[in-house]
Design an enzyme around this catalytic site. Sequence first.
Site, PDB file in Angstrom:
ATOM      1  N   HIS A 159      -6.775 -21.337   9.814  1.00  7.65           N
ATOM      2  CA  HIS A 159      -8.117 -21.743   9.395  1.00  7.65           C
ATOM      3  C   HIS A 159      -8.860 -20.592   8.708  1.00  7.65           C
ATOM      4  O   HIS A 159      -9.441 -20.772   7.633  1.00  7.65           O
ATOM      5  CB  HIS A 159      -8.965 -22.272  10.556  1.00  7.65           C
TER       6      HIS A 159
ATOM      7  N   ASP B 124       0.870  -1.178   0.000  1.00 10.59           N
ATOM      8  CA  ASP B 124       0.000   0.000   0.000  1.00 10.59           C
ATOM      9  C   ASP B 124       0.909   1.231   0.000  1.00 10.59           C
ATOM     10  O   ASP B 124       2.132   1.111   0.036  1.00 10.59           O
ATOM     11  CB  ASP B 124      -0.963  -0.033   1.188  1.00 10.59           C
TER      12      ASP B 124
ATOM     13  N   CYS C 269      -8.624 -27.587   5.658  1.00  9.11           N
ATOM     14  CA  CYS C 269      -7.346 -26.937   5.967  1.00  9.11           C
ATOM     15  C   CYS C 269      -6.579 -27.800   6.966  1.00  9.11           C
ATOM     16  O   CYS C 269      -7.149 -28.653   7.634  1.00  9.11           O
ATOM     17  CB  CYS C 269      -7.576 -25.522   6.503  1.00  9.11           C
TER      18      CYS C 269
ATOM     19  N   ASP D 251      -8.336  -7.273  -0.165  1.00 15.13           N
ATOM     20  CA  ASP D 251      -7.483  -7.598   0.977  1.00 15.13           C
ATOM     21  C   ASP D 251      -8.227  -7.194   2.227  1.00 15.13           C
ATOM     22  O   ASP D 251      -9.085  -6.301   2.183  1.00 15.13           O
ATOM     23  CB  ASP D 251      -6.170  -6.798   0.929  1.00 15.13           C
TER      24      ASP D 251
ATOM     25  N   CYS E 216     -14.281 -27.982   6.208  1.00 17.66           N
ATOM     26  CA  CYS E 216     -13.002 -27.367   5.820  1.00 17.66           C
ATOM     27  C   CYS E 216     -11.907 -28.429   5.760  1.00 17.66           C
ATOM     28  O   CYS E 216     -11.813 -29.281   6.638  1.00 17.66           O
ATOM     29  CB  CYS E 216     -12.630 -26.299   6.837  1.00 17.66           C
TER      30      CYS E 216
ATOM     31  N   ASP F 210      -2.388   8.326  -1.441  1.00 20.41           N
ATOM     32  CA  ASP F 210      -3.715   8.949  -1.402  1.00 20.41           C
ATOM     33  C   ASP F 210      -4.074   9.338   0.018  1.00 20.41           C
ATOM     34  O   ASP F 210      -3.436   8.933   0.972  1.00 20.41           O
ATOM     35  CB  ASP F 210      -4.784   7.971  -1.934  1.00 20.41           C
TER      36      ASP F 210
ATOM     37  N   CYS G 207      -8.129 -27.893  10.544  1.00 16.43           N
ATOM     38  CA  CYS G 207      -9.358 -28.683  10.694  1.00 16.43           C
ATOM     39  C   CYS G 207      -9.101 -30.179  10.515  1.00 16.43           C
ATOM     40  O   CYS G 207      -9.825 -31.009  11.054  1.00 16.43           O
ATOM     41  CB  CYS G 207     -10.422 -28.188   9.726  1.00 16.43           C
TER      42      CYS G 207
ATOM     43  N   PHE H 182      -2.877   5.212   4.284  1.00 10.06           N
ATOM     44  CA  PHE H 182      -3.917   4.797   5.231  1.00 10.06           C
ATOM     45  C   PHE H 182      -3.387   4.778   6.664  1.00 10.06           C
ATOM     46  O   PHE H 182      -4.034   5.267   7.578  1.00 10.06           O
ATOM     47  CB  PHE H 182      -4.473   3.424   4.842  1.00 10.06           C
TER      48      PHE H 182
HETATM   49 ZN   LIG Z   1     -10.121 -25.149   8.588  1.00 11.00          ZN
END
Ligand SMILES: [Zn+2]
Length: 373
Positions: free
Chosen positions: A348, A93, A319, A279, A317, A147, A322, A97
């Site tokens: 996760h 960026d 992942c 994002d 899930c 900006d 999990c 910000f």
């Molecule tokens: Zn997961």
Amino acid sequence: MVGLEFNILGTSAGGGRRGQINLPHRAVQTPVFMPVGTAGTVKAVPQDVLETLGAEIILGNTYHLYLRPGHEAIRRMGGLHRFMSWPRAMLTDSGGFQVFSLAQLRKVTDEGVRFQSHLDGSSHFFTPEHSIDVQIALGADICMAFDECTEYPADRSRAEESLRLTMAWARRSLDHFRAHQHEVPWHDELGGRKQSLFGIVQGGMYKDLRRESAERLVEMDFDGYAIGGLSVGEPPELTLEMIAEVLPLLPADKPRYVMGVGYPDQIERYARMGVDMMDCVLPTRAARHGLLFTSEGRINIKGARYAEDQGPADPACNCPVCQRYSRAYLRHLMQAREALSGTLNSIHNLAYYLGIMERVRKSLAIKGSELAS
Ligand SMILES: [Zn+2]
């Protein structure tokens, strides 16, 4: 030199599109969600895990890296990719910000912003030229124009004044970028590839100012366009209205990026409207507070009801978290304030966000091929 190439591979009636952005460090599949790597790290998640999760592009925050360890130090170490050992794509960026949200004692002039570091109170001056110099030193694949993020609420005259500044700074950012982009640390290594610069549409919550901002930026001819100044406290309907107003004005053959959004249902919706990049710190920040996004809705893993729950955070899930750990264990780690807690919860949540985009991409590609056949 080769600029950014963006190929659209499939589209849907709702405006959504599946594409590929060819960046110096990676060909990125869109729509894409970009995990936020604030200070050279996606908080609590190691780079190899991000790769396993399928993250193709992450964010770096110019303000944080400029203050610590400093962009010149990072330049000497070959750029941010090499410093943090992240071989895939990256976007920085502009620092704007954070200057406006974190720094203290700001003084804004047409020239730039003087501010005090939130770390040690030291005084700094950021101009569009300086922001670009810092971003070239960091060496991300995509840089952002400097900006001013208009706050919410802002009255009409304040939004107009803020937009005037952002448009003047966009022009200066672009001119300085074009004159200095060959100074990127990996220039010789990836000969012929170059950084890209995106312009940022502002204008507060005023549709006509948003339109004016988009039209003026398109005239300047950036490599891609972002919609900024959203998710700053406005109701979600207004966020959606601003995105819907601006999207059709941005060139169809360039990437469109909505900055700093959002919840899972929102990122899916925006992607289906034709937003290519997003994002947000939400998946990782929420994770550190024990908030998990799942196919069954949001759960707060701190809840007593999970004390002996042997099921995974999200049964749907796949992942690594999990696949391996129970809700009871994740809850215990939070209760015991173990460092692993933030790591597992973040993994996760990022998998969940990246999974949404993967699903959207698949659905868009199918529709695209149906249209083509
Ligand atoms: Zn997961």
